[in-house]
Enzyme design. Sequence first.
Site, PDB file in Angstrom:
ATOM      1  N   LYS A  22       0.705  -1.254   0.093  1.00 14.22           N
ATOM      2  CA  LYS A  22      -0.050   0.112  -0.058  1.00 14.22           C
ATOM      3  C   LYS A  22       0.777   1.263   0.299  1.00 14.22           C
ATOM      4  O   LYS A  22       0.796   2.226  -0.639  1.00 14.22           O
ATOM      5  CB  LYS A  22      -0.919  -0.012   1.287  1.00 14.22           C
ATOM      6  CG  LYS A  22      -1.539   1.338   1.433  1.00 14.22           C
ATOM      7  CD  LYS A  22      -2.424   1.189   2.712  1.00 14.22           C
ATOM      8  CE  LYS A  22      -2.916   2.487   3.037  1.00 14.22           C
ATOM      9  NZ  LYS A  22      -2.136   3.644   3.535  1.00 14.22           N
ATOM     10  N   ASN A  23       1.769   1.217   0.848  1.00 14.16           N
ATOM     11  CA  ASN A  23       2.557   2.567   1.081  1.00 14.16           C
ATOM     12  C   ASN A  23       3.461   2.876  -0.139  1.00 14.16           C
ATOM     13  O   ASN A  23       3.647   4.118  -0.334  1.00 14.16           O
ATOM     14  CB  ASN A  23       3.545   2.486   2.390  1.00 14.16           C
ATOM     15  CG  ASN A  23       2.593   2.544   3.599  1.00 14.16           C
ATOM     16  OD1 ASN A  23       1.321   3.050   3.663  1.00 14.16           O
ATOM     17  ND2 ASN A  23       3.156   2.272   4.610  1.00 14.16           N
ATOM     18  N   ARG A  97      -5.085  10.676   2.389  1.00 16.99           N
ATOM     19  CA  ARG A  97      -3.610  11.414   2.736  1.00 16.99           C
ATOM     20  C   ARG A  97      -2.455  11.231   1.815  1.00 16.99           C
ATOM     21  O   ARG A  97      -1.733  12.207   1.403  1.00 16.99           O
ATOM     22  CB  ARG A  97      -2.936  10.812   4.051  1.00 16.99           C
ATOM     23  CG  ARG A  97      -1.979  11.385   4.692  1.00 16.99           C
ATOM     24  CD  ARG A  97      -1.560  11.319   6.123  1.00 16.99           C
ATOM     25  NE  ARG A  97      -0.159  12.030   6.378  1.00 16.99           N
ATOM     26  CZ  ARG A  97      -0.332  13.202   7.048  1.00 16.99           C
ATOM     27  NH1 ARG A  97      -1.237  13.778   7.026  1.00 16.99           N
ATOM     28  NH2 ARG A  97       0.807  13.899   7.219  1.00 16.99           N
ATOM     29  N   ASP A 121      -5.358   8.223   8.566  1.00 19.43           N
ATOM     30  CA  ASP A 121      -5.759   7.895   9.866  1.00 19.43           C
ATOM     31  C   ASP A 121      -5.673   9.102  10.834  1.00 19.43           C
ATOM     32  O   ASP A 121      -4.733   9.779  10.836  1.00 19.43           O
ATOM     33  CB  ASP A 121      -4.417   6.602  10.290  1.00 19.43           C
ATOM     34  CG  ASP A 121      -4.991   5.456   9.484  1.00 19.43           C
ATOM     35  OD1 ASP A 121      -6.060   5.067   9.261  1.00 19.43           O
ATOM     36  OD2 ASP A 121      -4.043   4.695   9.171  1.00 19.43           O
ATOM     37  N   ASP A 319       4.011   1.229  11.551  1.00 18.60           N
ATOM     38  CA  ASP A 319       2.695   0.451  11.240  1.00 18.60           C
ATOM     39  C   ASP A 319       2.478  -0.914  11.898  1.00 18.60           C
ATOM     40  O   ASP A 319       1.537  -1.593  11.837  1.00 18.60           O
ATOM     41  CB  ASP A 319       2.878   0.328   9.764  1.00 18.60           C
ATOM     42  CG  ASP A 319       2.293   1.600   8.989  1.00 18.60           C
ATOM     43  OD1 ASP A 319       1.927   2.401   9.766  1.00 18.60           O
ATOM     44  OD2 ASP A 319       2.683   1.696   7.895  1.00 18.60           O
ATOM     45  N   MET A 341       6.235   7.704  17.262  1.00 15.97           N
ATOM     46  CA  MET A 341       6.371   8.306  16.334  1.00 15.97           C
ATOM     47  C   MET A 341       4.878   8.855  16.280  1.00 15.97           C
ATOM     48  O   MET A 341       4.653  10.224  15.519  1.00 15.97           O
ATOM     49  CB  MET A 341       6.666   7.726  14.902  1.00 15.97           C
ATOM     50  CG  MET A 341       8.389   7.201  14.786  1.00 15.97           C
ATOM     51  SD  MET A 341       8.592   6.312  13.315  1.00 15.97           S
ATOM     52  CE  MET A 341       8.441   7.326  12.268  1.00 15.97           C
TER      53      MET A 341
END
EC number: 2.5.1.7
Length: 434
Positions: A22-23, A97, A121, A319, A341
């Site tokens: 996904k990222n 985002r 998110d 994540d 983070m």
Amino acid sequence: MGSFKITGGKKLKGEIIPQGAKNEALQILCAVLLTKEPVTIHNIPDIRDVNKLIDLLESMGVKTRKLGPGSVEFTAADVDFSYFESEQYKDKAAQLRGSVMLLGPMLGRFGKGRAPKPGGDKIGRRPLDAHFVGFQKLGATFSYDSDDAFYHVDGDKMRGSYIWMEEISVTGTANVIMAAVVTPGTTTIYNAACEPYLQQLCKMLNRMGAKITGVGSNLLTIEGVHELSGCEHTMLPDMIEIGSFIGLAAMTESEITIKNCRIPELGIIPDVFKKLGIQMEFRGDDIYVPAQKHYQINRLIDGSILTVYDAPWPGFTPDLISIVLVTAIQAKGTVLIHQKMFESRLFFTDKLIDMGAQIILCDPHRATVIGINREYNLRGIRMTSPDIRAGVALLIAALSADGTSIIDNIDQIDRGYQNIDGRLNALGAEIVRI
């Protein structure tokens, strides 16, 4: 909004193939704007966030041609820049985002960029300063209209520059790279993010004709070129899915083989799960996780409690912090989870406590998990998914629990996990979408 109804206590067995990352997808898809020529992308995950970005690209004039499952050809020859001023663009981009990474390609190719304040998110503050400071160091001017939450960036006078990234931001680094590859002069980016997905972007851009050196390090040098050409690119498997499946196997006492993992790209992810006592075998490029009745959390050499914390790559990815936390519930021993983070990512632990987990939320960043070592099972409850990763952590907890659980707001899970209910049901889970 949809919900999952989960009947817990089922042991799963079989093989599962992780989706495309996904990222990585959110970066790679934005990069197709940098050329007029066709770009073919393979292993695209069929998930909500990625599909929204593809829809956004199509709305702005990018032609798409589906070549097969997960493979699409993109041609951005006739992009309508006036679309970026429209209310429709503002509405669509604000839901995602990843849309902020359209700014770099816009600046590089068109000399200007427009973007609404993006969604995503709700995991704490996620400032965009790294993006805009990087653009400003290239010579772009930046303004923000607080009335309509719209960012305006103009880059007609951009030139290569030395850029020290104040934050090791993956999306910020990606955005600056995409602007810099077609900006005249030499750009040096120090303190750059170096995640495998960022490396994938750089390798793709180099195949398109960019000149990026230092890929894989935190010091990148970019020689700007006049234009880029098309290319073909295959995305990595999603490392977050792979880690989620490892944790799922341990929590549910399941025997699962995760196929085609690109193990060398996983960094320390397998090692962190091994510190929780989870056994696994590397079989070629597959990870085999045997069914385990018990797994014991390691202690440090001096006997003190293990701490698992997130950090920029090559540290442990944030994540997977939610997945490690839920996996530790049924371990033997104690672990301190330190989410450095993001300050709101541990707030789903109250649901796990309601299910019977022994967790002390120390503060917004730290939680102590006291493993119950299968002395009893979690109990099913009704809960709501607050974000993508917490949603899957709750799904893992529900699959391991006695009785029935319902997870509401599964749109969050669908944003990042492709057909997760169907794929897990194929292994023996009982998940009903309602």
